[in-house]
Design a protein around this motif. Structure first.
Motif, PDB file in Angstrom:
ATOM      1  N   SER A   1       0.809  -1.330  -0.024  1.00  0.00           N
ATOM      2  CA  SER A   1       0.107  -0.036   0.059  1.00  0.00           C
ATOM      3  C   SER A   1       0.852   1.188  -0.024  1.00  0.00           C
TER       4      SER A   1
ATOM      5  N   LYS B   1      -7.873   6.402   0.264  1.00  0.00           N
ATOM      6  CA  LYS B   1      -8.744   5.709   0.966  1.00  0.00           C
ATOM      7  C   LYS B   1      -8.297   5.264   2.431  1.00  0.00           C
TER       8      LYS B   1
ATOM      9  N   GLU C   1      -4.174   5.099   2.815  1.00  0.00           N
ATOM     10  CA  GLU C   1      -3.455   4.809   1.621  1.00  0.00           C
ATOM     11  C   GLU C   1      -3.652   5.958   0.230  1.00  0.00           C
TER      12      GLU C   1
ATOM     13  N   ILE D   1      -4.136   6.422  -3.391  1.00  0.00           N
ATOM     14  CA  ILE D   1      -4.384   5.387  -4.555  1.00  0.00           C
ATOM     15  C   ILE D   1      -4.263   5.965  -5.909  1.00  0.00           C
TER      16      ILE D   1
ATOM     17  N   THR E   1      -2.556   6.059 -11.100  1.00  0.00           N
ATOM     18  CA  THR E   1      -3.100   5.195 -10.270  1.00  0.00           C
ATOM     19  C   THR E   1      -2.285   3.914  -9.865  1.00  0.00           C
TER      20      THR E   1
ATOM     21  N   ARG F   1      -2.830  -1.754  -8.036  1.00  0.00           N
ATOM     22  CA  ARG F   1      -4.054  -2.578  -7.545  1.00  0.00           C
ATOM     23  C   ARG F   1      -5.208  -1.919  -7.451  1.00  0.00           C
ATOM     24  N   HIS F   2      -5.371  -0.555  -7.731  1.00  0.00           N
ATOM     25  CA  HIS F   2      -6.574   0.123  -8.060  1.00  0.00           C
ATOM     26  C   HIS F   2      -6.921   0.490  -9.325  1.00  0.00           C
ATOM     27  N   ARG F   3      -6.071   0.071 -10.241  1.00  0.00           N
ATOM     28  CA  ARG F   3      -6.509   0.590 -11.707  1.00  0.00           C
ATOM     29  C   ARG F   3      -7.775  -0.149 -12.045  1.00  0.00           C
TER      30      ARG F   3
ATOM     31  N   LYS G   1     -10.984   0.912 -11.850  1.00  0.00           N
ATOM     32  CA  LYS G   1     -12.008   1.041 -10.660  1.00  0.00           C
ATOM     33  C   LYS G   1     -12.463   2.558 -10.927  1.00  0.00           C
TER      34      LYS G   1
ATOM     35  N   MET H   1     -10.867   5.249 -10.132  1.00  0.00           N
ATOM     36  CA  MET H   1     -10.187   6.131  -9.483  1.00  0.00           C
ATOM     37  C   MET H   1      -9.441   7.389 -10.131  1.00  0.00           C
TER      38      MET H   1
END
Length: 481
Positions: free
Chosen positions: A59, A369, A372, A374, A394, A397-399, A401, A403
């Motif tokens: 993270s 979030k 973290e 993002i 981004t 692991r948050h792509r 989505k 963000m």
């Protein structure tokens, strides 16, 4: 420096084949010799690179940064020192994504653990939460001290400060070796007052002018006449960085004994600057537990904003985490002429005596979030007409989505509040369709292209600029820009 035209109009390319990084001249097929390195002003994503699983899962938090910097050990015991119970201090275990509370076995953010343990929302959690047995004497060291240590660790201090880049020229040649508009070399027009240089074509000219040339940053923004920087009758706007004659502006110099003096060319720049100042470090809540924050260095060296030491420390630490996230998303980007790290200097809003690589007006926007980070974007506002966003990324692991869109929405909301009409981004040819269909960006209009000729904007050799009108504002530009 060879003077081919009246005044200091033209800086020709110098032939020095034996010098590394020099440009071979005398041929229509010029070659850059960069010791086998990739063209440095090229922006490429690491999206398709294979990286190990551990790096993907980490993270982007302050705690993870402290662990990776080997400042604190993972799974160390955390104590809240603000209040005690019969059992002693409230405690937990340090994890990369938060603090695992011993009493309820829940993971909390740093601030939430501080409140959960009995602290007040207005208190500084980085002072009230600490780790024991680090010094070996059984004392509890607050997180703030570890953050300060991490910021001094390794080459971190090198990220800050004005960059005095030596010229590649000889003798009295103090000029930049690249065009301020396209970052490429060649036959360049030199500004009579500063070190900036330009291609004739980039300025929209057909021939080199016979008279001395003054760039847009050395001519009064209001009357257009040259400005002598050593003359006390002129000032530089604290927002758009344009020079102006004091007699041409109705705005007065803002002097506060607790702050660095600020000057503004007009009311619109003053308004934007004041609103920017009020939002630095302020976390704004969004939907789905997300929030977004504007970050900026607070160094007095740049006349930046006066803030509490705790707020400055948190901001600097989040800038360090943001820099790590961007470098994980992009291949190394170095200016091909000065060899500076472009991402680093932009994130840390480093200044320079070369206008082209003077990034002191950049801000960094982050989407979070919990603790973290993002997504990250870098922003520079050029008055009320245009804001550029050269980097946006981004965490892997948050792509996919949404963000990136949420961060852009937060930025657009603030730009609308500031009265800024247009956002400009650089895009690769492969992502033009995505930026257009998903986020509403269009290719630059001719009017925008002409306006950018008068601005210091960051551009990459393999990119195409795109623009988007901020919702609620017409696509119009101030002709005095």
């Amino acid at each position: 420096m060879e003077k081919c035209y009246k005044g200091r109009a033209l800086k020709p390319m110098k032939q020095n084949p034996s010098k590394k990084g020099s440009i071979e001249r005398g041929s229509t097929n010029r070659k850059r010799r960069l010791d086998g390195q990739r063209s440095s002003s090229t922006r490429r994503s690491k999206r398709h690179e294979n990286r190990n699983t551990k790096e993907k899962q980490n993270s982007a938090t302050i705690l993870s940064w402290l662990i990776d910097s080997q400042i604190v050990p993972e799974s160390a015991t955390i104590y809240y020192t603000g209040a005690t119970t019969q059992a002693g201090f409230k405690k937990g275990t340090l994890e990369r994504n938060g603090i695992l509370c011993t009493c309820c076995h829940c993971i909390f953010t740093i601030r939430d653990f501080h409140v959960h343990a009995g602290g007040k929302v207005c208190d500084d959690p980085y002072e009230a939460i600490g780790i024991d047995r680090i010094r070996g004497d059984g004392s509890i060291t607050p997180l703030s001290q570890f953050m300060e240590t991490a910021l001094r660790n390794r080459n971190e201090p090198e990220h800050h400060g004005i960059k005095h880049i030596p010229t590649k020229g000889f003798g009295d040649d103090v000029y930049d070796d690249a065009c301020i508009l396209c970052a490429d070399g060649g036959n360049l027009i030199c500004c009579e007052e500063c070190s900036s240089t330009f291609h004739v074509k980039c300025l929209g000219m057909k021939v080199v002018p016979d008279e001395p040339y003054y760039c847009a940053y050395c001519a009064c923004k209001i009357c257009g006449m040259p400005v002598i920087k050593r003359d006390s009758s002129s000032l530089s706007c604290s927002l758009c960085e344009k020079q102006y004659h004091v007699k041409c502006s109705n705005e007065s110099l803002t002097i506060d004994v607790n702050r660095f003096p600020r000057a503004f060319c007009d009311k619109s720049c003053r308004k934007v600057h004041e609103k920017l100042e009020s939002k630095i470090g302020m976390k704004r809540e969004l939907q789905d537990g997300l929030s977004w924050t504007l970050l900026h260095r607070f160094d007095k060296e740049y006349g930046s904003y006066e803030v509490m030491a705790s707020k400055r420390l948190e901001c600097y630490s989040k800038l360090a985490v943001s820099f790590r996230l961007l470098t994980a998303c992009f291949e190394p980007i170095k200016d091909r002429h000065t060899r500076i790290n472009m991402i680093r200097n932009v994130v840390y809003n480093c200044g320079s005596h070369y206008q082209r690589i003077n990034f002191s007006s950049f801000f960094t926007g982050i989407l979070e979030k919990g603790d973290e980070i993002i997504a990250v974007a870098t922003i520079r506002i050029h008055g009320t007409n245009l804001a550029e966003i050269p980097f946006i990324a981004t965490a892997e692991r948050h792509r996919n989505k949404g963000m990136c869109g949420k961060l852009l929405n937060g930025i657009e909301h603030d730009l609308r509040d500031f009265g800024v009409s247009t956002m400009v981004i650089p895009s690769s040819s492969e992502t033009i369709r995505v930026w257009n269909e998903k986020y509403g960006f269009q290719l630059l209009s001719e009017r925008t292209k002409k306006q950018i000729m008068k601005l210091n904007t960051l551009m990459f050799h393999d990119c195409i600029r795109m623009q988007k009108t901020v919702t609620g504002y017409p696509n119009s530009f101030d002709r005095s820009l």
